[in-house]
Motif scaffolding. Sequence first.
Motif, PDB file in Angstrom:
ATOM      1  N   ASP A 114       0.182  13.164   4.674  1.00 41.58           N
ATOM      2  CA  ASP A 114       0.084  11.692   4.661  1.00 41.58           C
ATOM      3  C   ASP A 114      -1.003  11.193   5.593  1.00 41.58           C
ATOM      4  O   ASP A 114      -1.108   9.991   5.848  1.00 41.58           O
ATOM      5  N   ARG A 124      -2.271   7.384   6.165  1.00 47.50           N
ATOM      6  CA  ARG A 124      -2.196   6.720   7.475  1.00 47.50           C
ATOM      7  C   ARG A 124      -3.534   6.056   7.814  1.00 47.50           C
ATOM      8  O   ARG A 124      -3.575   4.927   8.319  1.00 47.50           O
ATOM      9  N   CYS A 125      -4.624   6.771   7.556  1.00 46.82           N
ATOM     10  CA  CYS A 125      -5.953   6.183   7.783  1.00 46.82           C
ATOM     11  C   CYS A 125      -6.149   4.942   6.917  1.00 46.82           C
ATOM     12  O   CYS A 125      -6.679   3.908   7.380  1.00 46.82           O
ATOM     13  N   ARG A 145      -3.891   2.975   5.725  1.00 38.01           N
ATOM     14  CA  ARG A 145      -3.048   1.869   6.215  1.00 38.01           C
ATOM     15  C   ARG A 145      -3.684   1.207   7.435  1.00 38.01           C
ATOM     16  O   ARG A 145      -3.718  -0.029   7.523  1.00 38.01           O
ATOM     17  N   ALA A 193       0.531   1.566  13.692  1.00 35.25           N
ATOM     18  CA  ALA A 193      -0.080   2.370  12.629  1.00 35.25           C
ATOM     19  C   ALA A 193      -1.031   3.409  13.215  1.00 35.25           C
ATOM     20  O   ALA A 193      -1.108   4.545  12.719  1.00 35.25           O
ATOM     21  N   ASP A 227       1.060   6.222  14.588  1.00 28.46           N
ATOM     22  CA  ASP A 227       1.520   7.083  13.488  1.00 28.46           C
ATOM     23  C   ASP A 227       0.395   7.982  12.996  1.00 28.46           C
ATOM     24  O   ASP A 227       0.624   9.157  12.663  1.00 28.46           O
ATOM     25  N   LEU A 228      -0.830   7.446  12.932  1.00 30.01           N
ATOM     26  CA  LEU A 228      -1.974   8.258  12.509  1.00 30.01           C
ATOM     27  C   LEU A 228      -2.235   9.387  13.500  1.00 30.01           C
ATOM     28  O   LEU A 228      -2.489  10.534  13.095  1.00 30.01           O
ATOM     29  N   ALA A 275       0.223  12.048  12.912  1.00 29.51           N
ATOM     30  CA  ALA A 275      -0.085  12.822  11.700  1.00 29.51           C
ATOM     31  C   ALA A 275      -1.223  13.802  11.963  1.00 29.51           C
ATOM     32  O   ALA A 275      -1.188  14.947  11.489  1.00 29.51           O
TER      33      ALA A 275
END
Length: 737
Positions: free
Chosen positions: A273, A277-278, A280, A311, A314-315, A318
């Motif tokens: 994902d 993520r990028c 988003r 965000a 989260d990136l 990931a």
Amino acid sequence: MDESWRLNWQRARNHEGFTRGARAFLALACVLAFGWQAGWQTELMPVLLGVIASALSETDDSWRGRLRAQLLALGCFGMAGLAVWATVESPWVLMAVMAVAAFAFSLLGALGERYRAIAFGSLILCIYAALAAHASQAQAAQTTPLLLAGAAWYGLVSVAWAWAMPQPPVRFRLARLYAVLGEYLRLKALLLEPVRDVDLERRRMALALHNGRVVDALNAAKESLMSRMGRSTPPAWLQAGMQQYLAAQDVHERASSSHEHYDLLATAFFHSDALYRCQRVLTLLGEQALRLSLAIQQQTPPQHAGMTSRAIEDLQAAMAHQDGIAAELGGTQSAAASMARPLRSLHALGDNLAAMAGVLAGALGGPAGGADTALFDREPRSLGDAWRRVRAQLHSQSPWLRHGVRLALSLLAGFALMQATEDPHGYWILLTIVFVSQPQYAATQARLLQRAQGTAIGLALGWAAIQLFPGALVQAALLVLGGAVFFGARHTRYVLATAAVTTLLLLGFHQMGTSQGVILARLLDTAAGCLIAAAASWLVLPHWQSRQWPRLAAQVLQTQALYLRAILAQYHSGKSDHLDYRLARRNAHNADAALSHSYSAMLKEPRGVRGNVEAVANFLRLSHTQLNYLSALGAQRREGAEPVDEAAQAMAGTLLASLQQLAEQLGQAQQQAGKPFIPVPAVAQVLQEFGAAASVPASPAPSLMAAQLALVGKVFPQLQEQARQWSAPQPGPAARS
């Protein structure tokens, strides 16, 4: 309810169209009120026409700049009025004067927007003066001072308005800049979608075309700020505007960056994902730019929900997960090597997104201490400089010279028709020609259709207003309202603007008691003027984009080479957004935007004169991709000097030489018609050697700069191939000269 009303009012008063319309409303209302008190009849229309001509010559400026421009405009208006007075009783001499004026004023378009507007307003006033003179020198002596009085009155209103409210135009342009920048980020996010069978080329083309709008918004914001910069310390609001502009430039460089081919990233992280993520984060940054646009326009703090920060976290998580997977593959050398390049590009992308979020977060803050905020002024600095720029247009390929010849001959044809039909309102034919004639064929065709539609609607509205509201006071109010709508909408909704000014003129003639037969005459004269302008845009020195493409493509390559050289200098000296670097970056994007605008105009031209449109489209898409890879190098700059390895130095030197060589070939394309296109093999050879060295297990991994330059090197041979295809003979009718 009160808060909503306040925000709507705040948004309206900072909108450029609203302020233009409000100035016109004030000027026209005062003229009508004074005329009502003075009992004007025949004097009213010349004064109104003078107001209109002066408003047409207005551009965004500080009050000092606007005062200088208005004085220059009044000088030009005075010479135009004097020329009409001297020649009005000799129709063909008058027409010769108008044709010469049209040609000379067209050449002034090369000096910049301010001089284009003054030249356009002067030509309009010249026709207004002839229209009001009724072929009588005595009448011209009476009406010309009234025209100049109306122009001077609007100039006074304009200068006073600029002095009292200098901030709204700057806020409007900065708000529009962040709005189009937000849309650019949204389009960029679509490229990061890791799904199969996505038409990336179509999305790249949409991004390249929208980049032209971003560049136009950047240039408009810069000119608005530049015009208000004095020698003393700028006020706080202007310093804040400068900070927002420089932040937008930084965001644009980062947003236009590409750290890897997206197909490779989509394949490498198809089961992850990370790219989502990028995507988003980039989408949220686009929404943040739109919120900034509203905050600038409404003068309110931007609303942050904290979603972008989460965000980004989260990136980062990931990416850390992907690092762990790569570490587990450490025992399998081939698998680890295959993931090294995508992982490094993913980290570069993540760092760039985090930095972009920081720039947007600080856009409304104070100016950075010690930052270079100088701007490059593209206006002529002296009469000698202005003359050199005009003289540089005296060649057959100049778009301004071609437009001047085309406009002069169109006016001669319109005047001949007016004399042949003995049309008392025939000067409307000339006005239509001047209003719809544009340097580009596509722009002329679009404008004449809008003019015809707006005139028909305006005549219907004017007739209805006269029938429904016979009272002189109500008609005067509608006349003022029509003028406000015309100036408020003429840059964005030309059909509405034409309808408004047609209604204004019809009501004005009715107030004077001379409206008999005006509706039919206006309709027929508009149609005649549109037909003459349409024929001239096709037959008289047409400015086909296929003939301009080699020059524009060469300019793209030359400016990208200078941008690359400026980036390399930054790696040696450390990151510094000084004027020279920002100018090299802006010139590269200006050239890219010019090519995208040319391609858009080419699609609206007749098929037989377009040339190899597919090769032009491919070149545009590839050149924009190449600019994206160069922008990534610019976005990766660090504060301190960075060592540049031998591979990167060799690749950079080869790229610089190859870009310049291909640019020279394209620049000579017209003289080399029919000759074979000479390839530039150096890049492919160095790229092959670089790839072979990097594939040796014992060799060190290429630096980030070397890898990024290798991406540029892979695009260059494709650009060269598209240039070769364009230069190959194409079937079909030849383009007109």
